[in-house]
Design an enzyme around this catalytic site. Structure first.
Site, PDB file in Angstrom:
ATOM      1  N   SER A   1      60.589  -2.651 -19.503  1.00 47.65           N
ATOM      2  CA  SER A   1      61.100  -3.889 -18.936  1.00 47.65           C
ATOM      3  C   SER A   1      61.028  -5.024 -19.942  1.00 47.65           C
ATOM      4  O   SER A   1      60.128  -5.068 -20.797  1.00 47.65           O
ATOM      5  CB  SER A   1      60.280  -4.258 -17.694  1.00 47.65           C
TER       6      SER A   1
ATOM      7  N   TYR B   1      52.602  -6.382 -14.777  1.00 50.82           N
ATOM      8  CA  TYR B   1      53.714  -5.438 -14.874  1.00 50.82           C
ATOM      9  C   TYR B   1      54.189  -5.297 -16.316  1.00 50.82           C
ATOM     10  O   TYR B   1      54.432  -4.198 -16.803  1.00 50.82           O
ATOM     11  CB  TYR B   1      54.854  -5.931 -13.974  1.00 50.82           C
TER      12      TYR B   1
ATOM     13  N   LYS C   1      53.996  -1.908 -18.708  1.00 46.24           N
ATOM     14  CA  LYS C   1      55.157  -1.333 -19.390  1.00 46.24           C
ATOM     15  C   LYS C   1      54.918  -1.231 -20.897  1.00 46.24           C
ATOM     16  O   LYS C   1      55.294  -0.229 -21.534  1.00 46.24           O
ATOM     17  CB  LYS C   1      56.404  -2.161 -19.099  1.00 46.24           C
TER      18      LYS C   1
END
Length: 332
Positions: free
Chosen positions: A130, A154, A158
């Site tokens: 991402s 997050y 990633k």
């Protein structure tokens, strides 16, 4: 060819499954078995064919031994790892976010690497990373040399996945390729947990002629990619020859860099006017509305693509038969 897709019943996963069954990876019919994993099936199943004898669905956590071991009892050739907990949800449920996005991903990669030791063949792994790895303190322009500085869990998850996948690749146990994907449009109404949800909401409200209050300003700029183009890029990553790939095995595919106002203008050209006002939320604008121009030259040279024009993006995002704009009378 045995292919595994995690997150197979999600917004991107469903479309990827349909494309794999129709076109294969390098040619139609080269996928002999398609192994699908998600927490549950049926929610977003539109577009993916039912009853194809090549499909095996397993409902459950992709990282659990009871799921992994049956799936990997025979060699898997290609893996598309799409499953994750969305960023906003991972912030509110940090322990679960860590378990799914970080520890789950590492468990999957480790089990796939074990397969290479057992069978002497490294699986090709396409990892849906991402743009969240870049954080929210972005330079005026970005390219393949821009450092990753995640500011939410997050993004950290990633980035860890990218690094571990590259390390397993260096050791010859996996053949990894990571794509730093932007917000993909236009997600369905039931999608939740995404801070970038406004990007899809604008498309849906314009198409339906419904009123919408946007949580970022008209001048907010973001990176836009349709689901169809995302699938193109995931499949392209799987097709790339190992020869000549850079050691990091990470690409940020080309995107359209557009303001919300430009998107709204294109939607009005296509569907006519709709009621829209703005109530910017600072954290959403900071993370998703201040994205600068982005050109990853390595990705361009490797053959990854964006949607073309803004009007093509609208057509692709809403999966319309024609991407040419047409006028419809304004809606009250």
């Amino acid at each position: 060819m045995r292919v595994l897709v995690t997150g197979a019943d999600g917004f991107v996963g469903t479309a990827l499954v349909a494309r794999l069954l129709r076109d294969g990876i390098t040619r139609a019919g080269d996928v002999s078995e398609l192994l699908l994993v998600d927490r549950q099936f049926g929610g977003l199943r539109s577009g993916a064919p039912h009853g194809d004898v090549r499909m095996t669905e397993l409902a459950g956590d992709f990282s659990r031994p009871e799921i992994l071991e049956p799936l990997l009892s025979k060699t898997v050739d290609v893996v598309f790892h799409l499953a994750s907990m969305p960023g906003a949800q991972a912030e509110t449920e940090p322990a679960e976010g860590d378990r799914v996005n970080m520890w789950g991903t590492l468990a999957l990669f480790e089990r796939l690497a074990k397969q290479a030791t057992e069978h002497g063949r490294a699986a090709r792994v396409v990892f849906a990373s991402s743009v969240a790895v870049y954080g929210d303190s972005l330079p005026a322009t970005m390219d393949e040399h821009t450092a990753a500085r995640p500011t939410i869990s997050y993004g950290t998850h990633k980035l860890i996945g990218e690094l571990v996948l590259a390390d397993w690749t260096r050791r010859g146990k996996l053949d990894g390729r990571s794509l730093r994907l932007p917000g993909i449009v236009a997600r369905p109404e039931r999608s939740s947990g995404h801070g970038s949800a406004f990007m899809s909401q604008i498309f849906r409200m314009a198409r339906q002629g419904q009123a919408y209050t946007c949580p970022v300003s008209p001048s907010a700029t973001a990176w836009w990619m349709s689901r169809g183009r995302c699938i193109d890029n995931l499949l392209h990553a799987a097709r790339l020859s190992q020869e000549g790939l850079h050691a990091g095995r990470v690409w940020t595919p080309p995107v359209l860099h557009l303001s919300v106002e430009e998107i709204v203008d294109a939607l009005v050209r296509r569907f006519g006017s709709f009621e829209l006002d703005y109530a910017p939320l600072d954290w959403i604008e900071r993370v998703f509305g201040r994205q600068p121009p982005l050109i990853d030259h390595r990705a361009v040279e490797a053959g990854f693509r964006h949607d073309g024009t803004i009007d093509e993006l609208v057509g692709n995002a809403l999966e319309l038969e024609s991407v040419q704009p047409r006028h419809r009378p304004g809606l009250a």
